[in-house]
Design a protein around this motif. Structure first.
Motif, mmCIF file in Angstrom:
data_model
loop_
_atom_site.group_PDB
_atom_site.id
_atom_site.type_symbol
_atom_site.label_atom_id
_atom_site.label_comp_id
_atom_site.label_asym_id
_atom_site.label_seq_id
_atom_site.Cartn_x
_atom_site.Cartn_y
_atom_site.Cartn_z
ATOM 1 N N ALA A 102 0.837 -1.193 0.000
ATOM 2 C CA ALA A 102 0.000 0.000 0.000
ATOM 3 C C ALA A 102 0.870 1.241 0.000
ATOM 4 O O ALA A 102 2.090 1.157 0.179
ATOM 5 C CB ALA A 102 -0.897 -0.001 1.233
ATOM 6 N N GLY A 103 0.229 2.398 -0.201
ATOM 7 C CA GLY A 103 0.989 3.632 -0.152
ATOM 8 C C GLY A 103 0.079 4.849 -0.185
ATOM 9 O O GLY A 103 -1.110 4.746 -0.484
ATOM 10 N N ALA A 104 0.699 6.017 0.130
ATOM 11 C CA ALA A 104 -0.024 7.284 0.098
ATOM 12 C C ALA A 104 0.057 7.869 -1.302
ATOM 13 O O ALA A 104 1.139 7.906 -1.901
ATOM 14 C CB ALA A 104 0.582 8.246 1.118
ATOM 15 N N PHE A 105 -1.091 8.300 -1.825
ATOM 16 C CA PHE A 105 -1.164 8.898 -3.154
ATOM 17 C C PHE A 105 -2.100 10.093 -3.073
ATOM 18 O O PHE A 105 -2.639 10.391 -1.995
ATOM 19 C CB PHE A 105 -1.692 7.872 -4.184
ATOM 20 C CG PHE A 105 -0.731 6.742 -4.451
ATOM 21 C CD1 PHE A 105 0.137 6.797 -5.537
ATOM 22 C CD2 PHE A 105 -0.685 5.630 -3.609
ATOM 23 C CE1 PHE A 105 1.033 5.762 -5.778
ATOM 24 C CE2 PHE A 105 0.210 4.596 -3.845
ATOM 25 C CZ PHE A 105 1.063 4.663 -4.943
ATOM 26 N N ALA A 106 -2.269 10.787 -4.204
ATOM 27 C CA ALA A 106 -3.197 11.920 -4.206
ATOM 28 C C ALA A 106 -3.972 11.940 -5.513
ATOM 29 O O ALA A 106 -3.477 11.487 -6.557
ATOM 30 C CB ALA A 106 -2.445 13.224 -4.021
ATOM 31 N N TRP A 107 -5.194 12.426 -5.422
ATOM 32 C CA TRP A 107 -6.001 12.648 -6.616
ATOM 33 C C TRP A 107 -6.640 14.033 -6.473
ATOM 34 O O TRP A 107 -7.315 14.279 -5.466
ATOM 35 C CB TRP A 107 -7.107 11.579 -6.730
ATOM 36 C CG TRP A 107 -8.155 11.931 -7.751
ATOM 37 C CD1 TRP A 107 -8.054 11.802 -9.113
ATOM 38 C CD2 TRP A 107 -9.444 12.500 -7.491
ATOM 39 N NE1 TRP A 107 -9.198 12.258 -9.702
ATOM 40 C CE2 TRP A 107 -10.066 12.694 -8.737
ATOM 41 C CE3 TRP A 107 -10.117 12.871 -6.326
ATOM 42 C CZ2 TRP A 107 -11.348 13.245 -8.847
ATOM 43 C CZ3 TRP A 107 -11.394 13.418 -6.430
ATOM 44 C CH2 TRP A 107 -11.996 13.593 -7.686
ATOM 45 N N ASN A 108 -6.370 14.927 -7.419
ATOM 46 C CA ASN A 108 -6.947 16.273 -7.369
ATOM 47 C C ASN A 108 -6.699 16.956 -6.025
ATOM 48 O O ASN A 108 -7.593 17.617 -5.503
ATOM 49 C CB ASN A 108 -8.460 16.207 -7.591
ATOM 50 C CG ASN A 108 -8.838 16.461 -9.038
ATOM 51 O OD1 ASN A 108 -7.967 16.668 -9.889
ATOM 52 N ND2 ASN A 108 -10.131 16.456 -9.308
ATOM 53 N N GLY A 109 -5.565 16.734 -5.458
ATOM 54 C CA GLY A 109 -5.278 17.354 -4.164
ATOM 55 C C GLY A 109 -5.872 16.633 -2.970
ATOM 56 O O GLY A 109 -5.709 17.066 -1.835
ATOM 57 N N VAL A 110 -6.578 15.526 -3.233
ATOM 58 C CA VAL A 110 -7.179 14.746 -2.144
ATOM 59 C C VAL A 110 -6.210 13.630 -1.755
ATOM 60 O O VAL A 110 -5.742 12.883 -2.629
ATOM 61 C CB VAL A 110 -8.516 14.125 -2.592
ATOM 62 C CG1 VAL A 110 -9.076 13.207 -1.518
ATOM 63 C CG2 VAL A 110 -9.512 15.208 -2.975
ATOM 64 N N ALA A 111 -5.907 13.521 -0.470
ATOM 65 C CA ALA A 111 -5.003 12.472 -0.007
ATOM 66 C C ALA A 111 -5.712 11.122 -0.026
ATOM 67 O O ALA A 111 -6.833 10.990 0.484
ATOM 68 C CB ALA A 111 -4.525 12.783 1.407
ATOM 69 N N LEU A 112 -5.074 10.133 -0.633
ATOM 70 C CA LEU A 112 -5.643 8.780 -0.701
ATOM 71 C C LEU A 112 -4.673 7.808 -0.044
ATOM 72 O O LEU A 112 -3.459 8.000 -0.119
ATOM 73 C CB LEU A 112 -5.819 8.328 -2.161
ATOM 74 C CG LEU A 112 -6.587 9.222 -3.121
ATOM 75 C CD1 LEU A 112 -6.529 8.613 -4.526
ATOM 76 C CD2 LEU A 112 -8.046 9.367 -2.677
ATOM 77 N N TRP A 113 -5.228 6.779 0.577
ATOM 78 C CA TRP A 113 -4.389 5.657 1.001
ATOM 79 C C TRP A 113 -4.818 4.462 0.147
ATOM 80 O O TRP A 113 -5.977 4.037 0.212
ATOM 81 C CB TRP A 113 -4.556 5.363 2.500
ATOM 82 C CG TRP A 113 -3.661 4.227 2.914
ATOM 83 C CD1 TRP A 113 -4.047 2.947 3.161
ATOM 84 C CD2 TRP A 113 -2.244 4.270 3.095
ATOM 85 N NE1 TRP A 113 -2.944 2.191 3.485
ATOM 86 C CE2 TRP A 113 -1.821 2.976 3.452
ATOM 87 C CE3 TRP A 113 -1.285 5.277 2.966
ATOM 88 C CZ2 TRP A 113 -0.485 2.659 3.692
ATOM 89 C CZ3 TRP A 113 0.048 4.962 3.214
ATOM 90 C CH2 TRP A 113 0.437 3.654 3.581
ATOM 91 N N VAL A 114 -3.878 3.983 -0.686
ATOM 92 C CA VAL A 114 -4.230 2.984 -1.702
ATOM 93 C C VAL A 114 -3.560 1.652 -1.362
ATOM 94 O O VAL A 114 -2.339 1.591 -1.224
ATOM 95 C CB VAL A 114 -3.784 3.449 -3.102
ATOM 96 C CG1 VAL A 114 -4.194 2.419 -4.153
ATOM 97 C CG2 VAL A 114 -4.380 4.818 -3.439
ATOM 98 N N SER A 115 -4.364 0.604 -1.260
ATOM 99 C CA SER A 115 -3.863 -0.744 -0.978
ATOM 100 C C SER A 115 -4.105 -1.622 -2.208
ATOM 101 O O SER A 115 -5.202 -1.589 -2.781
ATOM 102 C CB SER A 115 -4.627 -1.363 0.195
ATOM 103 O OG SER A 115 -4.573 -0.510 1.324
ATOM 104 N N ARG A 116 -3.099 -2.360 -2.628
ATOM 105 C CA ARG A 116 -3.348 -3.312 -3.723
ATOM 106 C C ARG A 116 -3.833 -4.606 -3.081
ATOM 107 O O ARG A 116 -3.052 -5.490 -2.713
ATOM 108 C CB ARG A 116 -2.114 -3.547 -4.569
ATOM 109 C CG ARG A 116 -2.496 -4.201 -5.912
ATOM 110 C CD ARG A 116 -1.589 -3.760 -7.018
ATOM 111 N NE ARG A 116 -2.101 -4.115 -8.342
ATOM 112 C CZ ARG A 116 -1.447 -3.899 -9.453
ATOM 113 N NH1 ARG A 116 -0.255 -3.342 -9.423
ATOM 114 N NH2 ARG A 116 -1.977 -4.224 -10.622
#
Lengths: 123, 384
Positions: free
Chosen positions: B185-199
């Motif tokens: 998993a890791g921290a990402f962003a979309w349109n300035g929104v913080a996301l925590w994404v897990s595969r």
């Protein structure tokens, strides 16, 4: 020929003392994808309101009740191979069984198309 | 007789109201049929379970799993403290790594299954089932030391994008996620929104679970659903997908009466933990691992077309109940009914024929290895 409906969402087409039974378009829509149908064998006696067939969707099993009492003359063989006929043509090719009425007067308590439509719109 | 439901005045204030999740209106706008599940209104289906299921297997489905509990467990030694309750190696969990584990009762019974991720900085991110999250929170608060804090991230929504084309759709919006591999998993962003994404996911397919601030999730869900590969998918197909993937569902295939060994989740007992013990129910569980459990979870292919469902009995030749079906249904990708059941361990061998009794009718079934449909996780390297 006349068509009647039950509050359990079965339809029955009556022609003399013979009849064809299925479930309504509303019922198939509620059930979703139908994957199995068990229809009654020829010769079986069914009682009004009694369990007559089983219909199973991906997510649930439901009983289909006999709208009136009678003797089954045929279960729809097409549903064994293609249960999805109930989804695609519920009030036509997707019929469940045919029966010979034993108490035709039982039809009097059933709804006509207009009454059934109103019943469904209130659900 | 009338079949009207009588509206009685609600005089039992302790009865929890059905709650609304951030994407509720979003689902209704897209024609979802909503049902009550785990205390929330949730979409059960859009176009139909069969079509949605098959779409996920060939393309990508967007699932709203915001009912699940997202917890952040913080404090020095949070990993060691959690190990008292879970049988997994949490101390050895690397940063941005995810582990499947089990919340255990004192007698070794399973209280929940969950995912634990090590966040940068050392805190733990834990995702638990929606139906059990408040019990889990209470249990964790009771058993974790006072200096370990639990933050229930209920201001975050959780969406899953699952299927072989999930990577294409999500990478387009969130560059970099294609570099994650299964259970990282890791921290990402979309349109300035913080996301925590897990595969990760629970369909057997490749895909992602993405934690999104609730106030941004509608926009993010729109952006995902606008991708050509993606369609919104309901809980109905989520259930048939996880069943085909051989994944147990808490409250059905797992409950406080079952242990990790009976549930065939021995892989969740990490090697160091098996050697050291020191988790709830360790004595019983390690004993079962050594000597076997009375019952074992197996997969079944059911003969014919009629689904055999949860609650059906496994019966022997004389009609005695010897086990129980805990999940079952028609498997769209397999093309026939499948089930999970608990059977006496001596019978839990692929190829064994069994009888199942449902509503007075006997069905023949055969034990088969799980998964029923091969997993397609991306275990290393990028997908392209």
């Amino acid at each position: 020929m006349s068509r009647h409906y039950t509050s359990d969402h079965e339809w029955i087409d009556v022609d003399g003392d013979g009849a064809t039974v299925g479930i309504t378009d509303y019922a198939q829509g509620q059930l979703g994808d139908i994957v199995f149908v068990e229809v009654p064998d020829e010769g079986r006696e069914v009682a009004k309101g009694g369990e007559a067939a089983v219909v199973e969707s991906v997510k649930a099993a439901s009983d289909v009740y006999a709208p009136v009492s009678g003797t089954v003359t045929q279960g729809n063989p097409a549903l064994v191979d293609d249960p999805s006929l109930v989804n695609s043509d519920p009030e036509g090719e997707g019929w469940f069984f045919k029966l010979r009425l034993t108490h035709p007067s039982e039809l009097e308590g059933l709804m006509d198309e207009a009454a059934y439509k109103e019943f469904v719109s209130g659900l | 007789m009338s079949d009207h439901v009588i509206d009685e005045p609600t005089e039992a204030p302790e009865t929890p109201a059905i709650e609304t999740l951030p994407l509720d209106a979003w689902h209704r706008d897209r024609g979802a049929r909503m049902v009550e599940f785990a205390g929330y209104h949730m979409p059960i289906q859009y176009d139909g379970i069969m079509a949605e299921h098959l779409w996920v297997r060939e393309s990508a489905g967007l699932f709203d799993v915001s009912h699940m509990g997202q917890l952040r467990i913080e404090g020095e030694g949070a990993d060691a403290a959690l190990e008292a309750l879970l049988p997994g190696d949490i101390k050895g969990l690397g940063t941005n790594r995810i582990r499947y584990s089990l919340l255990l009762a004192e007698d070794g019974g399973i209280l929940d299954d969950l995912m634990v991720t090590r966040l940068p900085g050392g805190d733990l991110y834990v995702v638990v089932n929606g139906a059990t999250k408040y019990e889990d929170l209470g249990y964790l608060r009771e058993h974790l030391p006072d200096d370990i804090t639990i933050n229930h991230m209920d201001e975050h929504a959780l969406v899953a994008v699952q299927g072989p084309k999930a990577v294409d759709a999500v990478e387009r919006l969130v560059p970099g996620v294609a570099d994650l591999v299964f259970m990282t998993a890791g921290a990402f962003a979309w349109n300035g929104v913080a996301l925590w994404v897990s595969r990760s996911g629970y369909t057997g397919e490749d895909g992602y679970e993405i934690s999104v601030p609730a106030d941004a999730v509608q926009g993010f869900a729109d952006a995902l659903a606008n991708q050509p590969e993606v369609k919104p998918i309901g809980l109905g197909a989520r259930d048939s997908l996880r069943l085909e993937a051989g994944l147990p569902l808490y409250g059905h295939d797992l409950d406080p009466e079952t242990t990790p060994v009976a549930a065939d989740l021995g892989f969740a007992l990490s090697k160091r933990r098996r050697e050291e013990g020191g988790f709830m129910g360790a004595e019983r569980i390690l004993g079962e691992r050594e000597h076997g459990s009375a019952l074992k979870r197996v997969g079944l292919i059911v003969e014919g077309r009629q689904p055999v469902r949860e609650g059906a009995s496994v019966v022997d030749a004389s009609g005695e109940t010897i086990g129980r079906v805990t999940s079952g249904g028609f498997a769209p990708s397999v093309g026939q009914p499948i089930a999970m059941a608990y059977v006496p361990a001596a019978l839990a061998v692929p190829g064994t024929n069994l009888s199942l009794s449902q509503r007075g009718k006997l069905h023949q079934a055969q034990i088969v290895p799980m998964p029923f449909v091969a997993h397609r996780y991306i275990r290393r390297g990028a997908s392209k």
